[in-house]
Design a protein around this motif. Structure first.
Motif, mmCIF file in Angstrom:
data_model
loop_
_atom_site.group_PDB
_atom_site.id
_atom_site.type_symbol
_atom_site.label_atom_id
_atom_site.label_comp_id
_atom_site.label_asym_id
_atom_site.label_seq_id
_atom_site.Cartn_x
_atom_site.Cartn_y
_atom_site.Cartn_z
ATOM 1 N N VAL A 128 0.862 -1.178 0.000
ATOM 2 C CA VAL A 128 0.000 0.000 0.000
ATOM 3 C C VAL A 128 0.900 1.230 0.000
ATOM 4 O O VAL A 128 1.804 1.350 0.842
ATOM 5 N N GLU A 129 0.667 2.114 -0.938
ATOM 6 C CA GLU A 129 1.459 3.340 -1.033
ATOM 7 C C GLU A 129 0.539 4.490 -1.422
ATOM 8 O O GLU A 129 -0.565 4.268 -1.939
ATOM 9 N N TYR A 130 0.996 5.691 -1.148
ATOM 10 C CA TYR A 130 0.198 6.862 -1.472
ATOM 11 C C TYR A 130 0.162 7.088 -2.980
ATOM 12 O O TYR A 130 1.095 6.727 -3.699
ATOM 13 N N ALA A 131 -0.926 7.676 -3.414
ATOM 14 C CA ALA A 131 -1.059 7.996 -4.834
ATOM 15 C C ALA A 131 -0.029 9.050 -5.226
ATOM 16 O O ALA A 131 0.420 9.842 -4.391
ATOM 17 N N PRO A 132 0.376 9.074 -6.479
ATOM 18 C CA PRO A 132 1.428 10.033 -6.881
ATOM 19 C C PRO A 132 1.055 11.482 -6.613
ATOM 20 O O PRO A 132 1.928 12.295 -6.308
ATOM 21 N N GLU A 133 -0.235 11.838 -6.693
ATOM 22 C CA GLU A 133 -0.603 13.237 -6.518
ATOM 23 C C GLU A 133 -0.518 13.700 -5.069
ATOM 24 O O GLU A 133 -0.470 14.900 -4.795
ATOM 25 N N VAL A 134 -0.525 12.766 -4.102
ATOM 26 C CA VAL A 134 -0.463 13.153 -2.688
ATOM 27 C C VAL A 134 0.754 12.558 -1.989
ATOM 28 O O VAL A 134 0.897 12.721 -0.773
ATOM 29 N N ALA A 135 1.612 11.871 -2.724
ATOM 30 C CA ALA A 135 2.733 11.180 -2.078
ATOM 31 C C ALA A 135 3.691 12.161 -1.421
ATOM 32 O O ALA A 135 4.134 11.951 -0.279
ATOM 33 N N ALA A 136 4.027 13.261 -2.107
ATOM 34 C CA ALA A 136 5.007 14.207 -1.550
ATOM 35 C C ALA A 136 4.486 14.875 -0.284
ATOM 36 O O ALA A 136 5.189 14.949 0.740
ATOM 37 N N SER A 137 3.253 15.356 -0.328
ATOM 38 C CA SER A 137 2.694 16.039 0.849
ATOM 39 C C SER A 137 2.519 15.079 2.019
ATOM 40 O O SER A 137 2.812 15.435 3.171
ATOM 41 N N MET A 138 2.065 13.844 1.776
ATOM 42 C CA MET A 138 1.893 12.892 2.867
ATOM 43 C C MET A 138 3.243 12.454 3.418
ATOM 44 O O MET A 138 3.348 12.169 4.622
ATOM 45 N N HIS A 139 4.272 12.418 2.577
ATOM 46 C CA HIS A 139 5.603 12.084 3.086
ATOM 47 C C HIS A 139 6.101 13.171 4.033
ATOM 48 O O HIS A 139 6.648 12.864 5.114
ATOM 49 N N ARG A 140 5.907 14.428 3.663
ATOM 50 C CA ARG A 140 6.301 15.519 4.577
ATOM 51 C C ARG A 140 5.481 15.483 5.858
ATOM 52 O O ARG A 140 6.008 15.731 6.952
ATOM 53 N N ARG A 141 4.201 15.179 5.731
ATOM 54 C CA ARG A 141 3.340 15.114 6.920
ATOM 55 C C ARG A 141 3.778 13.984 7.847
ATOM 56 O O ARG A 141 3.797 14.146 9.071
ATOM 57 N N ARG A 142 4.156 12.876 7.272
ATOM 58 C CA ARG A 142 4.596 11.756 8.102
ATOM 59 C C ARG A 142 5.904 12.076 8.805
ATOM 60 O O ARG A 142 6.099 11.742 9.983
ATOM 61 N N ILE A 143 6.834 12.724 8.091
ATOM 62 C CA ILE A 143 8.096 13.102 8.723
ATOM 63 C C ILE A 143 7.854 14.090 9.859
ATOM 64 O O ILE A 143 8.468 13.995 10.934
ATOM 65 N N ALA A 144 6.939 15.032 9.643
ATOM 66 C CA ALA A 144 6.627 15.986 10.706
ATOM 67 C C ALA A 144 6.010 15.293 11.907
ATOM 68 O O ALA A 144 6.317 15.621 13.068
ATOM 69 N N ALA A 145 5.138 14.305 11.673
ATOM 70 C CA ALA A 145 4.533 13.577 12.787
ATOM 71 C C ALA A 145 5.582 12.776 13.559
ATOM 72 O O ALA A 145 5.567 12.729 14.797
#
Length: 384
Positions: free
Chosen positions: A310-327
C-alpha cells in the motif's frame, strides 16, 4: 391583539411623532399614531394593524414544510423511516450447474479406431486395390477384386467414419484441469477425470484450470479512513469451484474477479504503510468477505484477499511524506521532552530527599532550568 385591563387608550400620553412610513396614513392625511401597550410592554402602531391598502396584494404560496418553529417549543414531527434499497443479488440460470459428462475409457476409442482402419484395409482388398506384394506379406488370399462399386464406397465411408470417430474422440485428462463440454450452445457436462478417455468429437471442449491459484493485482485505487488516495496491490487466493457457471455464466471469470477486487477496494478503507498490523488484518478480512460474496454466484471460491503493498497515490505522495516526517519528528520531540522532565524530577528529588542540598524556591527553579538545558543538550548531541 389582547390588551391589559389597566391600560386606557384615552389616558395614554401622545406618542412622539416619527417619520412617516411609505404608504401609511401620512400619505392620505393626518392621523394620530396611537399605540397599544400589551403586558410585555411592546408598542405596536395601530396604523400597521389597520392599513388602507388600495387592494389585496398577491402573496406567493410555497409548499408547506413541517418543521420546528423557532421560539414556540414545538417539537418536529417524527419522520417515517425510509427503507434502504436492497442491492439485487446476482442470479445465474439455475440449470447452469456443474454435472459430470458421459465419457468412455480411452480403450473404447482405440478399439473403434483400429476397427475402422481394419475395415478400410479389408475394403481395399475387396476392391482389389491391395498390391500383390502387400497381399503376400499380409498373408491374404489371392483375389481378383470386384472393383470400386457402390458397395465398396459405402464400406469405405463406414470404416472411415468409424476410424475418425474412434481416434478423433481420444482425449487426455490432466490433474487440476477440466473440460467443459457443449453441443450446439447447450451445456453437456464437465469432465474432471484424468488419463486417456474418449469424448464425443462433436462436442465443443473448453479447458478450465481448477487448481488453487493466486493472483497478484496491479496497483489499484484505494483510500484510507480519512479519504486520502492510495494505491494498493492485493494478493488473491482463489479457485474455480463450479466450472459451468465460471465458463458459461460470465464472459471472463478472471476479469470478473479483478473487477470485484477493485470494487471492494473502493468500499473498504485500507490503512497506509506504517500503521498497526491489526488494522491491516481487519481490512484483509473485510475484503475477503466482500469479494467472496460477489464471486460466489459465478462459481468462484475466494479464500483470501490481502493487501501486500500500500502506497500513497502520486498526486499526494510528496505532501503525505512531509506530513509523516513531521509527525515522527513531533513524536520524537515529545518523547525526548518527557524523558528530560522525568530525569530532572528524579535528580532534584534525590538531592533534596537525601539532604545533600537545601534549596528555596528560587534556587530550585534555577537548578531545574540548568538541569533541563544540560539534559536537552546531551540528548541533542547523542541524537546527532
Amino acid at each position: 391583539m389582547s390588551t391589559t385591563s389597566s391600560t386606557n387608550p384615552d389616558t395614554m400620553p401622545p406618542a412622539p411623532q416619527g417619520p412617516p412610513e411609505p404608504g401609511g396614513p401620512a400619505e392620505t392625511g393626518h392621523r394620530s399614531a396611537r399605540l397599544i401597550h400589551n403586558e410585555a410592554t411592546t408598542e405596536i402602531p395601530v396604523h400597521l394593524l389597520f392599513r388602507d391598502d388600495p387592494g389585496p396584494s398577491p402573496v406567493p404560496l410555497r409548499p408547506a414544510v413541517v418543521a420546528r418553529r423557532q421560539g414556540t417549543g414545538e417539537q418536529p414531527r417524527a419522520r417515517r423511516p425510509v427503507a434502504a434499497r436492497t442491492v439485487p443479488a446476482v442470479r445465474i440460470d439455475p440449470e447452469l450447474t456443474e454435472r459430470p459428462a458421459r465419457v468412455l475409457p480411452g480403450a473404447a476409442g482405440v478399439a473403434a479406431g483400429a476397427c475402422g482402419a481394419a475395415g478400410c484395409a479389408l475394403t481395399s482388398w475387396w476392391a482389389g486395390l491391395v498390391p500383390p506384394l502387400a497381399a503376400e506379406a499380409l498373408g491374404l488370399p489371392a483375389y481378383a477384386g470386384a472393383g470400386l462399386g457402390p458397395a465398396q464406397w459405402a464400406a469405405y465411408a463406414a470404416a472411415g467414419a468409424l476410424g475418425l470417430f474412434g481416434f478423433g474422440g481420444l482425449a487426455r485428462g490432466r490433474t487440476g484441469r477440466a473440460w467443459v463440454l457443449g453441443l450446439f450452445g447447450r451445456y453437456r457436462g464437465t469432465v474432471r477425470r484424468t488419463g486417456l478417455m474418449w469424448v464425443n468429437p462433436l462436442l465443443l471442449r473448453r479447458r478450465v484450470d481448477v487448481r488453487l491459484r493466486h493472483w497478484r493485482s496491479e496497483p489499484m485505487p484505494a483510500a484510507d479512513g480519512n479519504g486520502v488516495a492510495l494505491r494498493a496491490v492485493t494478493l488473491v487466493v482463489w479457485r474455480v469451484r463450479d466450472t459451468a457457471k465460471a465458463t458459461l455464466g460470465v464472459e471472463d471469470h478472471e476479469a470478473y474477479l479483478r473487477e470485484c477486487v477493485e470494487a471492494a477496494l473502493a468500499r473498504v478503507p485500507v490503512e497506509p504503510p506504517g500503521t498497526v498490523r491489526s488494522s491491516a488484518d481487519v481490512a484483509g478480512e473485510t475484503l475477503t468477505r466482500l469479494v467472496a460474496a460477489d464471486a460466489a454466484p459465478v462459481g468462484l471460491e475466494v479464500f483470501s484477499v490481502r493487501p501486500v503493498r500500500v502506497e500513497y497515490a502520486p498526486e499526494v505522495a510528496a505532501s503525505m511524506h512531509r506530513r509523516r516526517i513531521a509527525a515522527l519528528d513531533a513524536a520524537q520531540r515529545a518523547s525526548v521532552l518527557t524523558s528530560v522532565v522525568d530525569s530532572v524530577e528524579d535528580t532534584v528529588t534525590r538531592l533534596t530527599m537525601r539532604g545533600l542540598v537545601e534549596l528555596d524556591d528560587y534556587e530550585r527553579k534555577v537548578l531545574v532550568k540548568d538541569l533541563t538545558v544540560a539534559f536537552c543538550a546531551g540528548r541533542g548531541e547523542a541524537g546527532a
